[in-house]
Design a protein around this motif. Sequence first.
Motif, PDB file in Angstrom:
ATOM      1  N   PRO A 279      20.441  -5.658  -5.823  1.00 33.26           N
ATOM      2  CA  PRO A 279      21.529  -6.453  -5.230  1.00 33.26           C
ATOM      3  C   PRO A 279      21.241  -6.784  -3.770  1.00 33.26           C
ATOM      4  N   ALA A 280      21.799  -7.890  -3.303  1.00 36.72           N
ATOM      5  CA  ALA A 280      21.499  -8.386  -1.961  1.00 36.72           C
ATOM      6  C   ALA A 280      21.693  -7.332  -0.862  1.00 36.72           C
ATOM      7  N   PRO A 281      22.797  -6.556  -0.843  1.00 35.95           N
ATOM      8  CA  PRO A 281      22.939  -5.564   0.237  1.00 35.95           C
ATOM      9  C   PRO A 281      21.822  -4.515   0.235  1.00 35.95           C
ATOM     10  N   LEU A 282      21.390  -4.103  -0.975  1.00 30.25           N
ATOM     11  CA  LEU A 282      20.284  -3.145  -1.053  1.00 30.25           C
ATOM     12  C   LEU A 282      18.976  -3.796  -0.635  1.00 30.25           C
ATOM     13  N   ALA A 283      18.751  -5.041  -1.057  1.00 26.10           N
ATOM     14  CA  ALA A 283      17.532  -5.746  -0.646  1.00 26.10           C
ATOM     15  C   ALA A 283      17.479  -5.872   0.870  1.00 26.10           C
ATOM     16  N   ASP A 284      18.620  -6.212   1.485  1.00 36.84           N
ATOM     17  CA  ASP A 284      18.683  -6.284   2.949  1.00 36.84           C
ATOM     18  C   ASP A 284      18.297  -4.935   3.567  1.00 36.84           C
ATOM     19  N   ALA A 285      18.833  -3.862   3.012  1.00 41.34           N
ATOM     20  CA  ALA A 285      18.565  -2.525   3.553  1.00 41.34           C
ATOM     21  C   ALA A 285      17.100  -2.138   3.385  1.00 41.34           C
ATOM     22  N   HIS A 286      16.511  -2.468   2.219  1.00 42.28           N
ATOM     23  CA  HIS A 286      15.100  -2.154   1.997  1.00 42.28           C
ATOM     24  C   HIS A 286      14.220  -2.899   3.009  1.00 42.28           C
ATOM     25  N   ILE A 287      14.553  -4.168   3.263  1.00 52.28           N
ATOM     26  CA  ILE A 287      13.756  -4.953   4.210  1.00 52.28           C
ATOM     27  C   ILE A 287      13.920  -4.394   5.622  1.00 52.28           C
ATOM     28  N   ALA A 288      15.127  -3.972   5.971  1.00 47.05           N
ATOM     29  CA  ALA A 288      15.340  -3.359   7.284  1.00 47.05           C
ATOM     30  C   ALA A 288      14.514  -2.083   7.431  1.00 47.05           C
ATOM     31  N   ALA A 289      14.407  -1.313   6.343  1.00 44.13           N
ATOM     32  CA  ALA A 289      13.605  -0.089   6.375  1.00 44.13           C
ATOM     33  C   ALA A 289      12.121  -0.404   6.569  1.00 44.13           C
ATOM     34  N   ILE A 290      11.650  -1.483   5.933  1.00 48.13           N
ATOM     35  CA  ILE A 290      10.255  -1.894   6.107  1.00 48.13           C
ATOM     36  C   ILE A 290      10.013  -2.312   7.554  1.00 48.13           C
ATOM     37  N   ASP A 291      10.959  -3.074   8.125  1.00 43.33           N
ATOM     38  CA  ASP A 291      10.806  -3.529   9.504  1.00 43.33           C
ATOM     39  C   ASP A 291      10.845  -2.365  10.493  1.00 43.33           C
ATOM     40  N   ALA A 292      11.581  -1.307  10.134  1.00 40.48           N
ATOM     41  CA  ALA A 292      11.691  -0.152  11.032  1.00 40.48           C
ATOM     42  C   ALA A 292      10.545   0.840  10.873  1.00 40.48           C
ATOM     43  N   ALA A 293       9.791   0.710   9.772  1.00 42.34           N
ATOM     44  CA  ALA A 293       8.730   1.686   9.492  1.00 42.34           C
ATOM     45  C   ALA A 293       7.523   1.452  10.390  1.00 42.34           C
ATOM     46  N   GLU A 294       6.829   2.529  10.680  1.00 42.66           N
ATOM     47  CA  GLU A 294       5.618   2.434  11.486  1.00 42.66           C
ATOM     48  C   GLU A 294       4.522   1.753  10.676  1.00 42.66           C
ATOM     49  N   PRO A 295       3.910   0.707  11.211  1.00 37.77           N
ATOM     50  CA  PRO A 295       2.851   0.026  10.464  1.00 37.77           C
ATOM     51  C   PRO A 295       1.584   0.872  10.417  1.00 37.77           C
ATOM     52  N   PRO A 296       0.658   0.544   9.497  1.00 41.77           N
ATOM     53  CA  PRO A 296      -0.532   1.386   9.346  1.00 41.77           C
ATOM     54  C   PRO A 296      -1.519   1.288  10.508  1.00 41.77           C
ATOM     55  N   THR A 297      -1.460   0.182  11.264  1.00 34.62           N
ATOM     56  CA  THR A 297      -2.310   0.059  12.449  1.00 34.62           C
ATOM     57  C   THR A 297      -1.466  -0.450  13.603  1.00 34.62           C
ATOM     58  N   GLN A 298      -1.921  -0.194  14.800  1.00 35.78           N
ATOM     59  CA  GLN A 298      -1.132  -0.498  15.996  1.00 35.78           C
ATOM     60  C   GLN A 298      -0.978  -2.000  16.225  1.00 35.78           C
ATOM     61  N   ASP A 299      -1.955  -2.790  15.825  1.00 35.61           N
ATOM     62  CA  ASP A 299      -1.961  -4.203  16.184  1.00 35.61           C
ATOM     63  C   ASP A 299      -1.329  -5.090  15.111  1.00 35.61           C
ATOM     64  N   THR A 300      -0.485  -4.504  14.246  1.00 34.89           N
ATOM     65  CA  THR A 300       0.113  -5.304  13.182  1.00 34.89           C
ATOM     66  C   THR A 300       1.540  -4.837  12.931  1.00 34.89           C
ATOM     67  N   THR A 301       2.264  -5.571  12.089  1.00 36.80           N
ATOM     68  CA  THR A 301       3.552  -5.144  11.556  1.00 36.80           C
ATOM     69  C   THR A 301       3.450  -5.238  10.038  1.00 36.80           C
ATOM     70  N   TRP A 302       4.383  -4.616   9.346  1.00 36.63           N
ATOM     71  CA  TRP A 302       4.369  -4.743   7.886  1.00 36.63           C
ATOM     72  C   TRP A 302       4.571  -6.195   7.471  1.00 36.63           C
ATOM     73  N   ARG A 303       5.351  -6.935   8.250  1.00 35.54           N
ATOM     74  CA  ARG A 303       5.541  -8.365   7.938  1.00 35.54           C
ATOM     75  C   ARG A 303       4.213  -9.125   8.039  1.00 35.54           C
ATOM     76  N   SER A 304       3.567  -9.019   9.184  1.00 34.44           N
ATOM     77  CA  SER A 304       2.339  -9.796   9.378  1.00 34.44           C
ATOM     78  C   SER A 304       1.241  -9.333   8.430  1.00 34.44           C
ATOM     79  N   LEU A 305       1.167  -8.034   8.172  1.00 30.75           N
ATOM     80  CA  LEU A 305       0.132  -7.501   7.279  1.00 30.75           C
ATOM     81  C   LEU A 305       0.322  -7.993   5.844  1.00 30.75           C
ATOM     82  N   THR A 306       1.540  -7.814   5.309  1.00 33.08           N
ATOM     83  CA  THR A 306       1.749  -8.190   3.906  1.00 33.08           C
ATOM     84  C   THR A 306       1.681  -9.701   3.720  1.00 33.08           C
TER      85      THR A 306
END
Length: 319
Positions: A279-306
């Motif tokens: 559902p949309a509220p859960l999808a929003d929350a999952h995406i917020a969690a991805i944005d808040a998570a530490e990316p695997p390398t310093q010079d990227t974000t999960w958005r730019s990487l994926t």
Amino acid sequence: MSSSLIDVHAHLLPDFYVQQATAAGHAHPDGMGGWPSWSVQAHLDLMDRNGIETAMLSMSSPGVHFGDDKAARLLARRVNEYTAERTRDHPGRFGNLVSLPLPDVDGALEEIAFSFDELGADGVALMTHTHGVYLGDRRLDPVFAELDRRRAVVFLHPTSPVCWEQSALGRPRPMVEYIFDTARTVTDLVMAGVLTRHPNMRVIVPHCGGAIPVLADRINEFMSLFLPAQQPPGPDAVQQLRALYYDMAGTAFPRQVPVLLQLVDPDRVLFGSDYCWTPAPLADAHIAAIDAAEPPTQDTTWRSLTTANAKRVFPRTTR
């Protein structure tokens, strides 16, 4: 937002499909309470709100084959044409991962030809099994040979396992049964040699690989014990699994992605929302969690990487 997302795990749900599936006995699909609502506008609203540039649309479980080959061929064609229309109506916003009427191999080959040659399909979406035919089954080899010839993207999606009446214990099958059926069919692909025979397919495994990341070494060990050694040696199970792509649909953080990264490099990870089944509220929350998570390398974000990874998998749609 630092980068637009490309959603490789996104579902449409046209009314005509819900009506046919319900008539076929799926009023409570996979043990869920009912069918979610979906519309193009609601989907675009979710995308705009979360900075999703493109969503690769596919049909979720229970797929298009409800027991009759002819009906499945007609439903697959209708679904695929409907999705293609949506991609034309909204250029750059949607892609089309087409449904195939498996286990009807002749029907599937016909639909592959039509979907890629006439509809400009971006790939195919395959259920983990259809009526007990899992993806390592030799009967499906002509389908994988054709997908390999076309260098197709093959998006896997779980469905209720054959034994769900006993194994699900009355609970919704997407909770854990999906996770294990994903592991079951991916293991079948590896053990049956499908991935080594057809190395040009680009395979996407959903939900951070299901149970695969924690089972990879165990699968590898059993493969070396029970399968004859290849001459010359081919890639082992872990090497085959490392060559697949994995989407982040579902509860990617805090635990699933870190485990996945013990198996694969970050260049194999893709974003997935699982909307509209999430559902949309859960999808929003999952995406917020991805944005808040530490990316695997310093010079990227999960958005730019994926997004960079998805552009390599879908160069035509995402350019």
